[in-house]
Design an enzyme around this catalytic site. Structure first.
Site, mmCIF file in Angstrom:
data_model
loop_
_atom_site.group_PDB
_atom_site.id
_atom_site.type_symbol
_atom_site.label_atom_id
_atom_site.label_comp_id
_atom_site.label_asym_id
_atom_site.label_seq_id
_atom_site.Cartn_x
_atom_site.Cartn_y
_atom_site.Cartn_z
ATOM 1 N N GLU A 1 0.820 -1.220 0.000
ATOM 2 C CA GLU A 1 0.000 0.000 0.000
ATOM 3 C C GLU A 1 0.858 1.277 0.000
ATOM 4 O O GLU A 1 1.183 1.814 1.061
ATOM 5 C CB GLU A 1 -0.927 0.004 1.230
ATOM 6 C CG GLU A 1 -1.843 1.225 1.257
ATOM 7 C CD GLU A 1 -2.794 1.275 2.453
ATOM 8 O OE1 GLU A 1 -2.701 0.414 3.346
ATOM 9 O OE2 GLU A 1 -3.631 2.194 2.481
ATOM 10 N N LYS B 1 -2.571 -2.178 -3.067
ATOM 11 C CA LYS B 1 -3.611 -1.320 -2.480
ATOM 12 C C LYS B 1 -3.234 0.137 -2.752
ATOM 13 O O LYS B 1 -2.524 0.766 -1.960
ATOM 14 C CB LYS B 1 -3.717 -1.596 -0.976
ATOM 15 C CG LYS B 1 -4.722 -0.698 -0.263
ATOM 16 C CD LYS B 1 -5.118 -1.273 1.086
ATOM 17 C CE LYS B 1 -5.974 -0.313 1.883
ATOM 18 N NZ LYS B 1 -6.606 -0.937 3.045
HETATM 19 P P1 13P Z 1 -9.291 4.042 4.284
HETATM 20 O O1 13P Z 1 -10.187 3.288 3.324
HETATM 21 O O2 13P Z 1 -10.011 4.713 5.402
HETATM 22 O O3 13P Z 1 -8.321 4.933 3.536
HETATM 23 O O4 13P Z 1 -8.402 2.962 5.027
HETATM 24 C C1 13P Z 1 -7.854 1.941 4.301
HETATM 25 C C2 13P Z 1 -6.580 1.552 4.910
HETATM 26 O O5 13P Z 1 -6.405 0.421 5.296
HETATM 27 C C3 13P Z 1 -5.529 2.556 5.024
HETATM 28 O O6 13P Z 1 -4.318 1.937 5.310
#
Ligand code: 13P
Length: 342
Positions: free
Chosen positions: A179, A221
């Site tokens: 991510e 992600k």
């Molecule tokens: P949000 O969808 O609130 O951005 O959170 C997702 C997430 O896991 C952030 O690391």
């Protein structure tokens, strides 16, 4: 031991199965306190447990939720009847996951920028989490957009750390969710977001290649390509969908089974509409789904307010959002479905 890519690949594919996505319920104690403050609930170990229990015992959510990302405290907690959360999730066919990063800290020599920490001791922590039932993990890097940022320094160190984390996860038979989040907090336009995200993802896949990460056994992600929150005229749904898909096709190899977006501060319905519009474009080499935190939990938190008598209403609110996003993950959501529910 050789990495069993088949198991990793099966898990990665299950996480992005058609019509399903991931619930990010891995808020650190600091973040969940902020969410609880906004609904007037005191954040204690028990209130956090009760709240997560409410989410995980929502009947039928498993039809739309493939996996849940837990926090270190949560993976060790249990449902009201004593069933450990990872066991409860598994019994519903939901894959338990775990956040393993230790948060974003100030990056030396890069004012205003962050680097995510947590690599030291990660091999041992992953082995323990695997024993506790985790089959996938999450590590989030944050890249902010401002007048003079992001720097290449910030992009390089964060994507390098993400690739080191991903390699360690695969060695522990855990699917890494990678991510690298470009934040939507500024006043930049959508094209600036496109350019920054492009450099981040190009660098990310170079790092993953150099660190021998099996792309078939991971999930990306990313943020969507979207206008900054403070801009006066934000780009519309079609533009967000078209630019995000164009960018991802240019940056993400088809070997990656799926891409699960973060919601990043979008409203609940925007996050659903954007995902749906992308899937309506179709002809994509990977599955596109959700890994939402706020966009799945805002509605149930508001309905719950920490009161036992509101659990049913909160579960209905969560179930509704999960279903809407499940439909968006196959391009079958319609705005009317939201009105009917209201
Ligand atoms: P949000 O969808 O609130 O951005 O959170 C997702 C997430 O896991 C952030 O690391």
């Amino acid at each position: 031991m050789a990495i069993q890519t088949t198991t990793l690949e099966e898990t990665a594919r299950a996480l992005v199965a058609p019509g399903k996505g991931i619930l990010a319920a891995d808020e650190s104690s600091g973040t969940i306190k902020k969410r609880f403050d906004s609904i007037g609930v005191e954040s204690t170990e028990e209130s956090r447990r009760a709240y997560r229990d409410l989410l995980f015992t929502t009947e039928g959510a498993e039809d739309f939720v493939s996996g849940v990302i837990l926090y270190d405290e949560t993976i060790r907690q249990s449902s009201e009847d004593g069933t450990p959360f990872p066991k409860l999730l598994e019994s519903k066919g939901v894959i338990p996951g775990i956040k393993v990063d230790m948060g974003a800290k100030d990056l030396a020599n890069a004012p205003g920028e962050k680097v995510t920490e947590g690599l030291d001791g990660l091999r041992e922590r992953l082995a323990e989490y695997h024993d506790l039932g985790a089959r996938f993990a999450k590590w989030r890097a944050v890249i902010d957009i401002g007048p003079d940022i992001p720097s290449y320094t910030c992009i390089r160190v964060n994507t390098h750390a993400l690739a080191r984390y991903a390699a360690l996860c695969q060695a522990a038979q855990i699917v890494p969710i990678v991510e690298p989040e470009v934040l939507m907090d500024g006043d930049h336009d959508i094209d600036r977001c496109y350019k920054v995200t492009e450099l981040v993802l190009k660098t990310q896949f170079e790092e993953l290649y150099f660190q021998r990460v099996a792309l078939e056994g991971m999930v990306l992600k990313p943020n969507m390509v979207i206008s900054g929150k403070k801009i006066k005229k934000p780009a519309g749904v079609e533009e967000v969908a078209e630019k995000t898909v164009r960018l991802l096709k240019n940056c993400v190899p088809g070997a990656v089974p799926g891409i699960a977006f973060l919601s990043g501060g979008q409203s609940d319905e925007e996050a659903t509409a954007h995902l749906d519009a992308m899937n309506k474009i179709g002809h994509l080499p990977w599955r596109l789904t959700f890994s939402y935190g706020r966009a799945l939990q805002h509605a149930p938190q508001t309905a719950w307010k920490g009161r036992a008598e509101n659990v049913g209403a909160a579960q209905r609110a969560f179930s509704h959002r999960a279903k809407m996003n499940g439909l968006a993950a196959i391009g079958q959501w319609k705005a009317d479905l939201e009105k009917k529910a209201a």
